[in-house]
Design a protein around this motif. Structure first.
Motif, short mmCIF file in Angstrom:
data_model
loop_
_atom_site.label_atom_id
_atom_site.label_comp_id
_atom_site.label_asym_id
_atom_site.label_seq_id
_atom_site.Cartn_x
_atom_site.Cartn_y
_atom_site.Cartn_z
N THR A 70 0.82 -1.21 0.00
CA THR A 70 0.00 0.00 0.00
C THR A 70 0.85 1.26 0.00
O THR A 70 0.35 2.34 -0.24
N LYS A 71 2.15 1.12 0.30
CA LYS A 71 3.03 2.29 0.34
C LYS A 71 4.11 2.11 -0.72
O LYS A 71 4.85 1.13 -0.72
N TYR A 72 4.18 3.08 -1.66
CA TYR A 72 5.16 3.03 -2.73
C TYR A 72 6.16 4.16 -2.54
O TYR A 72 5.77 5.29 -2.23
N THR A 73 7.43 3.86 -2.69
CA THR A 73 8.47 4.87 -2.52
C THR A 73 9.44 4.79 -3.70
O THR A 73 9.43 3.83 -4.46
N VAL A 74 10.28 5.80 -3.80
CA VAL A 74 11.30 5.85 -4.83
C VAL A 74 12.45 4.94 -4.39
O VAL A 74 12.81 4.90 -3.21
N ASN A 75 13.04 4.24 -5.33
CA ASN A 75 14.20 3.42 -5.03
C ASN A 75 15.34 4.33 -4.60
O ASN A 75 15.80 5.17 -5.37
N PRO A 76 15.84 4.19 -3.35
CA PRO A 76 16.88 5.12 -2.90
C PRO A 76 18.19 4.94 -3.64
O PRO A 76 19.02 5.85 -3.63
N LEU A 77 18.40 3.79 -4.28
CA LEU A 77 19.64 3.58 -4.99
C LEU A 77 19.67 4.26 -6.35
O LEU A 77 20.73 4.60 -6.86
N GLN A 78 18.49 4.45 -6.96
CA GLN A 78 18.42 5.09 -8.28
C GLN A 78 17.27 6.10 -8.34
O GLN A 78 16.30 5.90 -9.05
N PRO A 79 17.34 7.21 -7.59
CA PRO A 79 16.24 8.18 -7.63
C PRO A 79 16.18 8.94 -8.95
O PRO A 79 15.12 9.39 -9.36
N ASP A 80 17.32 9.12 -9.61
CA ASP A 80 17.34 9.89 -10.86
C ASP A 80 16.55 9.20 -11.95
O ASP A 80 15.93 9.86 -12.80
N GLU A 81 16.57 7.88 -11.97
CA GLU A 81 15.82 7.15 -13.00
C GLU A 81 14.33 7.43 -12.88
O GLU A 81 13.64 7.63 -13.86
N PHE A 82 13.83 7.47 -11.64
CA PHE A 82 12.42 7.75 -11.42
C PHE A 82 12.07 9.17 -11.84
O PHE A 82 11.03 9.42 -12.46
N LEU A 83 12.93 10.12 -11.50
CA LEU A 83 12.67 11.51 -11.89
C LEU A 83 12.70 11.68 -13.40
O LEU A 83 11.87 12.41 -13.97
N ASN A 84 13.63 11.00 -14.07
CA ASN A 84 13.66 11.07 -15.54
C ASN A 84 12.39 10.49 -16.13
O ASN A 84 11.88 10.99 -17.13
N LEU A 85 11.89 9.42 -15.53
CA LEU A 85 10.64 8.81 -16.00
C LEU A 85 9.48 9.78 -15.86
O LEU A 85 8.64 9.91 -16.76
N LEU A 86 9.42 10.47 -14.72
CA LEU A 86 8.34 11.45 -14.52
C LEU A 86 8.44 12.61 -15.51
O LEU A 86 7.44 13.05 -16.07
N HIS A 87 9.64 13.11 -15.72
CA HIS A 87 9.82 14.23 -16.66
C HIS A 87 9.48 13.81 -18.08
O HIS A 87 8.91 14.59 -18.85
N ARG A 88 9.79 12.58 -18.45
CA ARG A 88 9.49 12.10 -19.79
C ARG A 88 7.99 11.90 -20.00
O ARG A 88 7.46 12.10 -21.08
N ALA A 89 7.27 11.52 -18.93
CA ALA A 89 5.83 11.30 -19.04
C ALA A 89 5.07 12.60 -19.33
O ALA A 89 4.01 12.58 -19.94
N VAL A 90 5.64 13.73 -18.93
CA VAL A 90 4.97 15.02 -19.13
C VAL A 90 5.18 15.57 -20.54
O VAL A 90 4.39 16.38 -21.01
N LEU A 91 6.21 15.10 -21.23
CA LEU A 91 6.53 15.64 -22.55
C LEU A 91 5.45 15.35 -23.58
O LEU A 91 4.71 14.37 -23.46
N VAL A 92 5.38 16.19 -24.60
CA VAL A 92 4.45 15.96 -25.71
C VAL A 92 5.03 14.87 -26.61
O VAL A 92 6.24 14.64 -26.62
N PRO A 93 4.19 14.17 -27.38
CA PRO A 93 4.68 13.05 -28.20
C PRO A 93 5.79 13.42 -29.18
O PRO A 93 6.67 12.62 -29.43
N ARG A 94 5.79 14.64 -29.72
CA ARG A 94 6.84 15.01 -30.68
C ARG A 94 8.21 15.05 -30.03
O ARG A 94 9.23 14.86 -30.68
N LYS A 95 8.27 15.35 -28.73
CA LYS A 95 9.55 15.39 -28.04
C LYS A 95 9.93 14.02 -27.48
O LYS A 95 11.09 13.78 -27.20
N LYS A 96 8.96 13.14 -27.29
CA LYS A 96 9.24 11.80 -26.77
C LYS A 96 9.77 10.87 -27.84
O LYS A 96 10.70 10.12 -27.61
#
Length: 110
Positions: free
Chosen positions: A34-60
């Protein structure tokens, strides 16, 4: 021919006990997260995933992924815009119709 569901009686107590015991054993080994957290060993990968999800399809993507994305994917003009060429440049003009919507009737006012 008799209906099969009417031939059966209520389930017997031994079967009920068997099913409840099996359900309890399955619940014992089931993990519910029930509780989800960011992997402390690779937090940058999660942040990159979030930033990529917001992009428009032409930039993805480099190419359209669906048929509907093909319309309007290439927005660069085929011919460069030259404002002196009357064939491709049509500026807006102000006339009586564009100012008032319809030309006013000329003549006497009532």
């Amino acid at each position: 021919m008799a209906d099969r569901s009417s031939d059966r009686g209520p389930p017997d107590a031994l079967q009920n006990r068997f099913h409840s015991e099996r359900a309890n054993k399955e619940r014992q080994w089931q993990l519910v997260f029930t509780k989800y957290t960011v992997n402390p060993l690779q937090p940058d990968e999660f942040l990159n995933l979030l930033h990529r999800a917001v992009l428009v399809p032409r930039k993805k993507y480099s190419e359209p992924q669906t048929e509907s994305q093909e319309i309007g994917w290439n927005t660069t003009p085929l011919v460069p815009l030259d404002r002196t060429d009357r064939r491709f440049y049509f500026p807006r003009r102000i006339t009586e119709i564009t100012i008032h919507g319809y030309p006013a009737p000329r003549g006497e006012k009532s």
